[in-house]
Scaffold this active site. Structure first.
Site, PDB file in Angstrom:
ATOM      1  N   GLY A   7      65.320 -42.212 -11.306  1.00  0.00           N
ATOM      2  CA  GLY A   7      64.564 -41.324 -11.081  1.00  0.00           C
ATOM      3  C   GLY A   7      64.710 -40.820 -12.952  1.00  0.00           C
ATOM      4  N   GLN A  11      61.052 -35.084 -14.246  1.00  0.00           N
ATOM      5  CA  GLN A  11      61.820 -33.590 -15.091  1.00  0.00           C
ATOM      6  C   GLN A  11      63.261 -33.891 -15.131  1.00  0.00           C
ATOM      7  OE1 GLN A  11      60.603 -29.255 -14.169  1.00  0.00           O
ATOM      8  NE2 GLN A  11      62.350 -29.970 -12.802  1.00  0.00           N
ATOM      9  N   ASP A  12      64.146 -33.899 -14.209  1.00  0.00           N
ATOM     10  CA  ASP A  12      65.305 -33.684 -14.114  1.00  0.00           C
ATOM     11  C   ASP A  12      66.105 -34.943 -14.742  1.00  0.00           C
ATOM     12  OD1 ASP A  12      64.741 -31.597 -12.817  1.00  0.00           O
ATOM     13  OD2 ASP A  12      66.110 -32.057 -10.838  1.00  0.00           O
ATOM     14  N   ALA A  81      62.767 -39.991  -6.272  1.00  0.00           N
ATOM     15  CA  ALA A  81      62.139 -39.424  -4.873  1.00  0.00           C
ATOM     16  C   ALA A  81      60.854 -39.414  -5.215  1.00  0.00           C
ATOM     17  CB  ALA A  81      62.621 -37.968  -4.536  1.00  0.00           C
ATOM     18  N   GLN A  82      60.181 -39.377  -3.679  1.00  0.00           N
ATOM     19  CA  GLN A  82      58.665 -39.063  -3.679  1.00  0.00           C
ATOM     20  C   GLN A  82      58.926 -37.367  -3.635  1.00  0.00           C
ATOM     21  OE1 GLN A  82      55.712 -37.266  -3.497  1.00  0.00           O
ATOM     22  NE2 GLN A  82      56.023 -37.238  -1.341  1.00  0.00           N
ATOM     23  N   THR A 124      68.040 -30.604  -1.418  1.00  0.00           N
ATOM     24  CA  THR A 124      67.184 -29.798  -1.747  1.00  0.00           C
ATOM     25  C   THR A 124      67.214 -28.511  -0.670  1.00  0.00           C
ATOM     26  OG1 THR A 124      64.603 -29.382  -1.660  1.00  0.00           O
ATOM     27  CG2 THR A 124      65.392 -31.357  -0.476  1.00  0.00           C
ATOM     28  N   GLU A 126      64.510 -27.201   0.389  1.00  0.00           N
ATOM     29  CA  GLU A 126      63.665 -27.666   1.663  1.00  0.00           C
ATOM     30  C   GLU A 126      64.158 -27.931   2.951  1.00  0.00           C
ATOM     31  OE1 GLU A 126      59.901 -27.720   1.693  1.00  0.00           O
ATOM     32  OE2 GLU A 126      60.488 -26.083   0.156  1.00  0.00           O
ATOM     33  N   TYR A 150      58.986 -34.999   3.701  1.00  0.00           N
ATOM     34  CA  TYR A 150      59.976 -34.888   2.726  1.00  0.00           C
ATOM     35  C   TYR A 150      61.225 -34.431   2.810  1.00  0.00           C
ATOM     36  CZ  TYR A 150      62.087 -33.124  -1.849  1.00  0.00           C
ATOM     37  OH  TYR A 150      62.872 -32.939  -2.962  1.00  0.00           O
ATOM     38  N   LYS A 154      64.978 -36.074   3.357  1.00  0.00           N
ATOM     39  CA  LYS A 154      66.051 -35.649   2.345  1.00  0.00           C
ATOM     40  C   LYS A 154      67.427 -35.138   3.203  1.00  0.00           C
ATOM     41  CE  LYS A 154      64.864 -35.320  -2.137  1.00  0.00           C
ATOM     42  NZ  LYS A 154      65.523 -36.047  -3.098  1.00  0.00           N
TER      43      LYS A 154
HETATM   44  P1  NDP Z   1      60.214 -35.873 -10.245  1.00  0.00           P
HETATM   45  O1  NDP Z   1      58.977 -36.106  -9.398  1.00  0.00           O
HETATM   46  O2  NDP Z   1      59.898 -35.097 -11.506  1.00  0.00           O
HETATM   47  O3  NDP Z   1      60.952 -37.005 -10.517  1.00  0.00           O
HETATM   48  C1  NDP Z   1      61.002 -38.196  -9.687  1.00  0.00           C
HETATM   49  C2  NDP Z   1      61.633 -39.383 -10.073  1.00  0.00           C
HETATM   50  O4  NDP Z   1      61.955 -40.535  -9.222  1.00  0.00           O
HETATM   51  C3  NDP Z   1      60.482 -39.949 -11.163  1.00  0.00           C
HETATM   52  O5  NDP Z   1      61.384 -40.603 -12.297  1.00  0.00           O
HETATM   53  C4  NDP Z   1      59.989 -40.963 -10.471  1.00  0.00           C
HETATM   54  O6  NDP Z   1      59.502 -42.322 -11.359  1.00  0.00           O
HETATM   55  C5  NDP Z   1      61.269 -41.705  -9.714  1.00  0.00           C
HETATM   56  N1  NDP Z   1      61.030 -42.340  -8.557  1.00  0.00           N
HETATM   57  C6  NDP Z   1      60.067 -42.015  -7.380  1.00  0.00           C
HETATM   58  N2  NDP Z   1      59.972 -43.209  -6.385  1.00  0.00           N
HETATM   59  C7  NDP Z   1      61.188 -44.178  -7.215  1.00  0.00           C
HETATM   60  C8  NDP Z   1      61.024 -45.324  -6.654  1.00  0.00           C
HETATM   61  N3  NDP Z   1      60.823 -46.072  -5.730  1.00  0.00           N
HETATM   62  N4  NDP Z   1      62.194 -46.040  -7.346  1.00  0.00           N
HETATM   63  C9  NDP Z   1      62.724 -45.563  -8.320  1.00  0.00           C
HETATM   64  N5  NDP Z   1      62.353 -44.568  -8.904  1.00  0.00           N
HETATM   65  C10 NDP Z   1      61.514 -43.825  -8.320  1.00  0.00           C
HETATM   66  O7  NDP Z   1      61.354 -34.938  -9.489  1.00  0.00           O
HETATM   67  P2  NDP Z   1      62.352 -33.990 -10.244  1.00  0.00           P
HETATM   68  O8  NDP Z   1      62.746 -34.583 -11.431  1.00  0.00           O
HETATM   69  O9  NDP Z   1      61.598 -32.723 -10.243  1.00  0.00           O
HETATM   70  O10 NDP Z   1      63.487 -34.052  -9.156  1.00  0.00           O
HETATM   71  C11 NDP Z   1      64.577 -34.791  -9.312  1.00  0.00           C
HETATM   72  C12 NDP Z   1      65.102 -34.970  -7.896  1.00  0.00           C
HETATM   73  O11 NDP Z   1      65.584 -33.628  -7.330  1.00  0.00           O
HETATM   74  C13 NDP Z   1      64.219 -35.488  -6.827  1.00  0.00           C
HETATM   75  O12 NDP Z   1      64.935 -36.291  -5.779  1.00  0.00           O
HETATM   76  C14 NDP Z   1      63.628 -34.414  -6.089  1.00  0.00           C
HETATM   77  O13 NDP Z   1      63.379 -34.476  -4.613  1.00  0.00           O
HETATM   78  C15 NDP Z   1      64.981 -33.504  -6.120  1.00  0.00           C
HETATM   79  N6  NDP Z   1      64.980 -32.047  -5.986  1.00  0.00           N
HETATM   80  C16 NDP Z   1      64.043 -31.387  -6.915  1.00  0.00           C
HETATM   81  C17 NDP Z   1      63.808 -30.009  -7.108  1.00  0.00           C
HETATM   82  C18 NDP Z   1      62.997 -29.250  -8.059  1.00  0.00           C
HETATM   83  O14 NDP Z   1      62.920 -28.025  -8.055  1.00  0.00           O
HETATM   84  N7  NDP Z   1      62.508 -30.077  -9.173  1.00  0.00           N
HETATM   85  C19 NDP Z   1      64.631 -29.093  -6.116  1.00  0.00           C
HETATM   86  C20 NDP Z   1      65.587 -29.894  -5.467  1.00  0.00           C
HETATM   87  C21 NDP Z   1      65.559 -31.189  -5.283  1.00  0.00           C
HETATM   88  P3  NDP Z   1      57.992 -42.543 -11.579  1.00  0.00           P
HETATM   89  O15 NDP Z   1      57.994 -41.676 -13.059  1.00  0.00           O
HETATM   90  O16 NDP Z   1      57.814 -43.942 -11.629  1.00  0.00           O
HETATM   91  O17 NDP Z   1      56.952 -41.680 -10.507  1.00  0.00           O
HETATM   92  P1  GDR Z   2      57.762 -27.064  -3.190  1.00  0.00           P
HETATM   93  O1  GDR Z   2      57.074 -26.740  -4.643  1.00  0.00           O
HETATM   94  O2  GDR Z   2      57.123 -27.339  -2.361  1.00  0.00           O
HETATM   95  O3  GDR Z   2      58.523 -25.631  -3.055  1.00  0.00           O
HETATM   96  O4  GDR Z   2      58.798 -28.108  -3.813  1.00  0.00           O
HETATM   97  P2  GDR Z   2      55.538 -26.520  -4.902  1.00  0.00           P
HETATM   98  O5  GDR Z   2      55.549 -26.005  -6.345  1.00  0.00           O
HETATM   99  O6  GDR Z   2      54.634 -27.817  -4.751  1.00  0.00           O
HETATM  100  O7  GDR Z   2      55.429 -25.361  -3.931  1.00  0.00           O
HETATM  101  C1  GDR Z   2      55.890 -23.806  -4.177  1.00  0.00           C
HETATM  102  C2  GDR Z   2      55.003 -22.939  -3.265  1.00  0.00           C
HETATM  103  O8  GDR Z   2      53.787 -22.678  -3.773  1.00  0.00           O
HETATM  104  C3  GDR Z   2      52.800 -22.921  -2.744  1.00  0.00           C
HETATM  105  N1  GDR Z   2      51.629 -22.953  -3.321  1.00  0.00           N
HETATM  106  C4  GDR Z   2      51.221 -24.211  -3.867  1.00  0.00           C
HETATM  107  N2  GDR Z   2      51.873 -25.193  -4.194  1.00  0.00           N
HETATM  108  C5  GDR Z   2      51.301 -26.396  -4.783  1.00  0.00           C
HETATM  109  N3  GDR Z   2      51.887 -27.429  -5.176  1.00  0.00           N
HETATM  110  N4  GDR Z   2      49.951 -26.172  -5.125  1.00  0.00           N
HETATM  111  C6  GDR Z   2      49.221 -25.070  -4.800  1.00  0.00           C
HETATM  112  O9  GDR Z   2      48.059 -24.845  -5.324  1.00  0.00           O
HETATM  113  C7  GDR Z   2      49.718 -23.813  -4.233  1.00  0.00           C
HETATM  114  N5  GDR Z   2      49.359 -22.716  -3.937  1.00  0.00           N
HETATM  115  C8  GDR Z   2      50.300 -22.159  -3.127  1.00  0.00           C
HETATM  116  C9  GDR Z   2      53.208 -24.047  -1.805  1.00  0.00           C
HETATM  117  O10 GDR Z   2      52.680 -23.761  -0.466  1.00  0.00           O
HETATM  118  C10 GDR Z   2      54.809 -23.588  -1.881  1.00  0.00           C
HETATM  119  O11 GDR Z   2      55.153 -22.675  -0.706  1.00  0.00           O
HETATM  120  C11 GDR Z   2      59.591 -28.209  -4.759  1.00  0.00           C
HETATM  121  C12 GDR Z   2      59.799 -29.574  -5.254  1.00  0.00           C
HETATM  122  O12 GDR Z   2      60.329 -29.712  -6.462  1.00  0.00           O
HETATM  123  C13 GDR Z   2      60.774 -30.442  -4.401  1.00  0.00           C
HETATM  124  O13 GDR Z   2      60.936 -31.814  -4.818  1.00  0.00           O
HETATM  125  C14 GDR Z   2      61.937 -29.643  -4.234  1.00  0.00           C
HETATM  126  O14 GDR Z   2      62.984 -30.374  -3.128  1.00  0.00           O
HETATM  127  C15 GDR Z   2      61.613 -28.157  -3.848  1.00  0.00           C
HETATM  128  O15 GDR Z   2      60.752 -27.665  -4.667  1.00  0.00           O
HETATM  129  C16 GDR Z   2      63.089 -27.423  -3.750  1.00  0.00           C
END
Ligand code: NDP
Ligand code: GDR
Length: 337
Positions: A7, A11-12, A81-82, A124, A126, A150, A154
């Site tokens: 991944g 972002q991370d 992750a997706q 997460t 979630e 999702y 997880k």
């Molecule tokens: P992103 O969606 O920005 O990054 C996800 C990464 O996973 C991308 O590099 C993506 O690659 C890769 N990926 C997706 N599918 C596959 C696959 N089949 N094989 C290999 N790589 C794959 O997520 P974040 O950086 O925000 O989050 C990182 C992790 O932390 C995730 O697992 C997320 O669920 C978890 N998380 C995030 C939080 C948040 O607030 N950001 C909070 C809690 C947990 P590609 O560029 O090809 O799409």
């Molecule tokens: P979240 O993040 O679902 O918490 O998951 P997101 O920013 O998508 O939603 C946060 C809250 O905002 C409300 N919301 C909207 N969300 C989106 N995306 N678009 C909109 O237009 C909108 N309007 C209101 C949502 O309903 C929700 O309540 C993120 C991801 O990074 C996950 O991978 C991670 O696990 C969790 O944070 C912790």
């Protein structure tokens, strides 16, 4: 030290790569094939000789096990992750394969080919879904009640981590991270959707544009509450967990919960607009089939055991995100000389 990051293009993954390279690690970033270049977030590390790319997909056990076997890492971070909750309602099977089977493929590869490597799983908040402890917080002991495909995937991965730790003796830990954002956040997440819109609106006004003709910001539930932190602070916590003597799970959060409405108020206020409601339209399209209404993390265990605390306040993060979005707009629309 050598680390593999699944991944890495996310972002991370990009912040963690920078963090580990700074610490002197060799970093192997794993990324699946994309039809166009998706390494934008990695421009700070691509030229670093200590950073290498490997092609792999976490849903493909053969590619994952080959990478682990060939590289023999000290640390493995599974961030792949997706990760979009709303998308998981439309793509539940793809989400399951990536977010539940993917971590299993990585864990099993570690068990078979690099038994002494340490493993980190991106769990997460979630996973808590509707559950909140009586004192209004979610913590490591709070019951899990996932509300989306999702979160269910997880939770499965989270339990696998515990199993590989207890049954197979793998150093496997989960970071239960609450929402964390940054200038590199995907544009479909609410924080970045807001900051990008605000930056474009500001740009429009600066160019003498009429506010009435600018397309409105279309959002879903404004009352959802999230515990929002800053991604660079959070990747440090991932690494800290991996330096412990014994593997364990940790909540990483700020301990402050704000609604989407609060986030909007903060973002608009940064561009000196207080009557923001007139620019926002509620669109049912952005409502979820099942919503997690309230997240509020207690990261005291991480504070006490790891010495981790969040450094960046939400207002500072919002400011940085808007500034970065404005800068990007200025670079893509240079003023003719
Ligand atoms: P992103 O969606 O920005 O990054 C996800 C990464 O996973 C991308 O590099 C993506 O690659 C890769 N990926 C997706 N599918 C596959 C696959 N089949 N094989 C290999 N790589 C794959 O997520 P974040 O950086 O925000 O989050 C990182 C992790 O932390 C995730 O697992 C997320 O669920 C978890 N998380 C995030 C939080 C948040 O607030 N950001 C909070 C809690 C947990 P590609 O560029 O090809 O799409
Ligand atoms: P979240 O993040 O679902 O918490 O998951 P997101 O920013 O998508 O939603 C946060 C809250 O905002 C409300 N919301 C909207 N969300 C989106 N995306 N678009 C909109 O237009 C909108 N309007 C209101 C949502 O309903 C929700 O309540 C993120 C991801 O990074 C996950 O991978 C991670 O696990 C969790 O944070 C912790």
């Amino acid at each position: 030290m050598k680390a593999v990051i699944f991944g890495v293009t996310g972002q991370d993954g990009s912040y963690l790569s920078e963090f580990l390279l700074e610490k002197g690690y060799k970093v192997i970033g794993v990324s699946r094939r994309a039809s166009t270049d998706n390494t934008e977030r990695l421009k700070g590390v691509l030229d670093n000789p200590q950073f290498t790319f490997m092609e792999g997909d976490v849903t493909d056990y053969i590619s994952v096990s080959r990478i682990i076997n060939d590289t023999q890492p000290d640390e493995v971070y599974n961030l792949a992750a997706q990760s979009h909750v709303q998308t998981s309602f439309n793509e539940p099977i793809h989400t399951w394969r990536t977010d539940a089977e993917g971590p299993l493929n990585v864990l099993e590869s570690v068990r078979r080919h690099a038994h002494n490597a340490k493993f980190y799983q991106a769990s997460t908040s979630e996973m808590y879904g509707k559950t909140v402890d009586p004192d209004g917080y979610q913590r490591e002991t709070t019951a899990l009640s996932p509300q989306s495909p999702y979160a269910i995937a997880k939770v499965a991965a989270h339990h696998k981590v515990g199993l590989y730790r207890d049954a197979y003796g793998i150093f496997a830990c989960s970071g239960i991270l609450f929402n964390h954002e940054s200038e590199r956040r995907g544009e479909k997440f609410v924080s970045r959707k807001i900051t990008k819109w605000v930056a474009e609106f500001k740009n429009h006004l600066n160019d003498g544009g009429d506010d009435a003709v600018f397309p409105k910001l279309r959002l879903g539930n404004l009352d959802a509450a999230r515990d929002w932190g800053y991604a660079p602070d959070y990747v440090e916590a991932m690494w800290m967990m991996m330096q412990e003597e014994k593997p364990d799970d940790f909540v990483i959060a700020t301990g402050i919960s704000r609604t989407v409405r609060d986030f909007l108020r903060m973002a608009f206020s940064y561009i000196d607009i207080e009557d923001w409601e007139k620019y926002v339209v509620i669109d049912p399209k952005f409502y979820r089939d099942a919503e997690v209404k309230f997240l509020h993390g207690d990261a005291n265990k991480a504070k006490e055991k790891l010495g981790w605390t969040p450094k960046t306040p939400l207002s500072e993060m919002v400011k940085r995100m808007i500034d970065a979005d404005i800068k990007t707009l200025q670079c893509s629309n240079p003023i003719p000389s």
